[in-house]
Design a protein around this motif. Structure first.
Motif, PDB file in Angstrom:
ATOM      1  N   PHE A  93       0.838  -1.197   0.000  1.00  9.42           N
ATOM      2  CA  PHE A  93       0.000   0.000   0.000  1.00  9.42           C
ATOM      3  C   PHE A  93       0.874   1.249   0.000  1.00  9.42           C
ATOM      4  CE2 PHE A  93      -3.298  -2.930   1.562  1.00  9.42           C
ATOM      5  CZ  PHE A  93      -4.361  -2.512   0.796  1.00  9.42           C
ATOM      6  N   ALA A  95       3.827   1.510  -1.198  1.00  4.53           N
ATOM      7  CA  ALA A  95       4.464   1.677  -2.495  1.00  4.53           C
ATOM      8  C   ALA A  95       3.528   2.388  -3.469  1.00  4.53           C
ATOM      9  CB  ALA A  95       4.870   0.314  -3.059  1.00  4.53           C
ATOM     10  N   VAL A  96       2.245   2.044  -3.401  1.00  7.72           N
ATOM     11  CA  VAL A  96       1.273   2.705  -4.269  1.00  7.72           C
ATOM     12  C   VAL A  96       1.153   4.181  -3.885  1.00  7.72           C
ATOM     13  CG1 VAL A  96      -1.140   2.822  -4.944  1.00  7.72           C
ATOM     14  CG2 VAL A  96      -0.026   0.605  -4.696  1.00  7.72           C
ATOM     15  N   ILE A  99       3.747   6.285  -5.238  1.00 11.83           N
ATOM     16  CA  ILE A  99       3.564   6.655  -6.638  1.00 11.83           C
ATOM     17  C   ILE A  99       2.588   7.823  -6.750  1.00 11.83           C
ATOM     18  CG2 ILE A  99       2.695   5.889  -8.870  1.00 11.83           C
ATOM     19  CD1 ILE A  99       3.481   3.014  -8.017  1.00 11.83           C
ATOM     20  N   LEU A 100       1.483   7.711  -6.022  1.00 11.62           N
ATOM     21  CA  LEU A 100       0.399   8.683  -6.192  1.00 11.62           C
ATOM     22  C   LEU A 100       0.671  10.034  -5.523  1.00 11.62           C
ATOM     23  CD1 LEU A 100      -2.799   6.459  -5.771  1.00 11.62           C
ATOM     24  CD2 LEU A 100      -1.897   7.470  -7.871  1.00 11.62           C
ATOM     25  N   ALA A 103       2.845  12.573  -7.327  1.00 12.01           N
ATOM     26  CA  ALA A 103       2.147  13.063  -8.514  1.00 12.01           C
ATOM     27  C   ALA A 103       1.064  14.060  -8.116  1.00 12.01           C
ATOM     28  CB  ALA A 103       1.530  11.889  -9.272  1.00 12.01           C
ATOM     29  N   MET A 107       0.786  18.027  -9.030  1.00  9.84           N
ATOM     30  CA  MET A 107      -0.408  18.614  -9.646  1.00  9.84           C
ATOM     31  C   MET A 107      -0.883  19.812  -8.842  1.00  9.84           C
ATOM     32  SD  MET A 107      -2.418  15.082 -10.575  1.00  9.84           S
ATOM     33  CE  MET A 107      -3.996  15.809 -11.014  1.00  9.84           C
ATOM     34  N   VAL A 155     -10.993  11.729  -7.339  1.00 12.32           N
ATOM     35  CA  VAL A 155     -10.729  10.295  -7.271  1.00 12.32           C
ATOM     36  C   VAL A 155      -9.362  10.061  -6.654  1.00 12.32           C
ATOM     37  CG1 VAL A 155     -10.269   8.231  -8.628  1.00 12.32           C
ATOM     38  CG2 VAL A 155     -12.179   9.714  -9.235  1.00 12.32           C
ATOM     39  N   LEU A 156      -8.404  10.798  -7.125  1.00 13.19           N
ATOM     40  CA  LEU A 156      -7.045  10.713  -6.593  1.00 13.19           C
ATOM     41  C   LEU A 156      -7.052  11.012  -5.107  1.00 13.19           C
ATOM     42  CD1 LEU A 156      -4.034  10.452  -7.039  1.00 13.19           C
ATOM     43  CD2 LEU A 156      -3.971  12.812  -7.823  1.00 13.19           C
ATOM     44  N   LEU A 159      -8.610   8.173  -3.083  1.00 16.36           N
ATOM     45  CA  LEU A 159      -7.743   7.003  -3.115  1.00 16.36           C
ATOM     46  C   LEU A 159      -6.615   7.170  -2.107  1.00 16.36           C
ATOM     47  CD1 LEU A 159      -8.300   4.644  -4.881  1.00 16.36           C
ATOM     48  CD2 LEU A 159      -6.776   5.563  -6.607  1.00 16.36           C
ATOM     49  N   LEU A 163      -5.669   5.088   1.276  1.00 17.50           N
ATOM     50  CA  LEU A 163      -4.370   4.431   1.430  1.00 17.50           C
ATOM     51  C   LEU A 163      -3.608   4.949   2.638  1.00 17.50           C
ATOM     52  CD1 LEU A 163      -3.156   4.387  -2.276  1.00 17.50           C
ATOM     53  CD2 LEU A 163      -3.940   2.460  -0.914  1.00 17.50           C
TER      54      LEU A 163
ATOM     55  N   GLU B  92     -11.250  11.654 -14.372  1.00 12.51           N
ATOM     56  CA  GLU B  92     -10.474  11.620 -13.140  1.00 12.51           C
ATOM     57  C   GLU B  92      -9.899  10.232 -12.900  1.00 12.51           C
ATOM     58  OE1 GLU B  92     -12.410  13.261  -9.770  1.00 12.51           O
ATOM     59  OE2 GLU B  92     -12.534  15.255 -10.650  1.00 12.51           O
ATOM     60  N   VAL B  96      -5.803   9.153 -12.796  1.00 11.61           N
ATOM     61  CA  VAL B  96      -5.134   8.343 -11.786  1.00 11.61           C
ATOM     62  C   VAL B  96      -4.418   7.178 -12.452  1.00 11.61           C
ATOM     63  CG1 VAL B  96      -5.457   6.831  -9.809  1.00 11.61           C
ATOM     64  CG2 VAL B  96      -6.740   8.972  -9.961  1.00 11.61           C
TER      65      VAL B  96
END
Lengths: 223, 223
Positions: A93, A95-96, A99-100, A103, A107, A155-156, A159, A163, B92, B96
């Motif tokens: 989790f 690691a994900v 990534i997010l 980013a 943004m 959504v990001l 998420l 997490l 969206e 992602v």
DNA sequence: AGCGCCGATACCTCCGATGTATCGGCTCAT
DNA sequence: ATGAGCCGATACATCGGAGGTATCGGCGCT
């Protein structure tokens, strides 16, 4: 397929097809059960299941309604699912998230507004120089949530919210066992905020990466 | 809080605390209901809700079991949630995916094995030069799934699986309306595969980004 | 030893009744 | 006339029991 599962599919179908729109009220239990051809008990199981994942909102004495279906609301259920995972998969989790989050932070750098920046700054100031571990972790969650919200992608945002739950525990352990974790976290937050204020997306991304990677590295060495 | 919600929390607690482990069988309905202090009907609502999100697995005539709790299984519920979103938020979700997929592809570049590469290549060969739109989209899903699985992160894999659902529709529309989309997709797949075979993470990441960005750009211009 | 029957078990579905929270109209005092 | 508070209608919450069906595993037959 069981009648309850059919009912779930049918209700889902009514929403997806547009027959039921967000905020709409469903027929009362007895009518809906009759329409779908099952008993009230079985229908209630379907409604309860959809309510757990925030598709429906039941209000006793009032009625059952379709929620706003905001991505935020629906993905909230993600954190429930994530709660079932402990140490073994927390690294995945994380690691994900690694990534997010960078980013999302990048943004945010190009679209965050002054008011939000001031709020974040005030928040960091309010924390003081030597917060308790719990205070720090709570502030950390708020800080990142504030930034991600400025990414403009709900959504990001949801998420990452989901997490963040499991990794929170990791941060607490870390704060308790690693001496300089507190001061390092505070420093990294300041750096991220500065990058955002400069509108420097790459710097923001890098600091966010460092921020999460340090937690990840510590956790990896511990397990 | 309603008794059913309490029951959900209690069952969740039993699993998280380790009193119930993956694969374990729950006491039968009547016993569990008595233990938790509620009726079988209400308990069934709780069990059904947990079963919808793949926490429990009920088998008629046998019993109710805790699932494996694999991230893959649990995040499968994500696609159910995602189904409720249509055109408005698809961008969206795609954004992602645009963040995750390139990262996953890059991760795969350093750890994918020969057998997988050969499988992917065979898959692309089998598609031929002028596939139907449906064939292309199915192949596309399989191709990316195969790569993401090689990233070694099952959470990442499941998440992308869930996110791919809604964007699939977009790809179908695109294939139907944009002439060169098919050939471009095939070309991009070959490029990604070549980068993976070279173990070139950065090239793989870039091609994956291009691949998704082209869909995103088309979709943005259409809506 | 292997196959098939059959009973025990456990979930599935339904019904009807009672409890409880909410809403909205009505009454009454101000 | 207006506002607070009462009260009945409505709709969900919870319960207990009855009858149905799918599954598993033991037992007997081949």
């Amino acid at each position: 397929m069981a009648v309850t599962d059919e009912a779930i599919e049918k209700i889902k179908g009514m929403i997806v097809s547009g027959a039921l729109r967000p905020g709409d009220r469903l027929p009362k239990e007895s009518e809906l059960a009759a329409d779908l051809g099952l008993s009230r008990n079985s229908l209630r199981e379907a409604v309860r299941a959809l309510s757990l994942i925030r598709i429906l909102d039941v209000r006793q004495g009032d009625g059952t309604y379709v929620t706003s279906l905001d991505p935020q609301l629906l993905l909230e259920a993600l954190s429930f699912v994530v709660d079932f995972h402990r140490d073994d998969t927390v690294l995945e989790f994380l690691a994900v998230r690694r990534i997010l989050e960078p980013a999302a932070t990048a943004m945010a750098a190009t679209r965050i507004d002054e008011a939000r920046l001031d709020t974040l700054a005030a928040q960091l100031d309010a924390l003081g120089a030597a917060p308790s571990v719990e205070e720090l972790v709570a502030s950390d969650l708020e800080f990142h949530r504030g930034i991600v919200q400025s990414s403009g992608n709900s959504v990001l945002c949801s998420l990452l919210d989901g997490l963040s739950g499991p990794t929170t525990r990791a941060r607490v352990w870390r704060g308790l066992t690693q001496e300089d974790a507190v001061s390092r976290t505070l420093h990294e937050h300041r750096a991220i905020l500065a990058a955002l204020r400069d509108g420097d997306a790459e710097a923001a991304r890098s600091w966010a990466t460092v921020h999460i990677a340090s937690v990840e590295q510590w956790l990896r060495s511990t397990l």
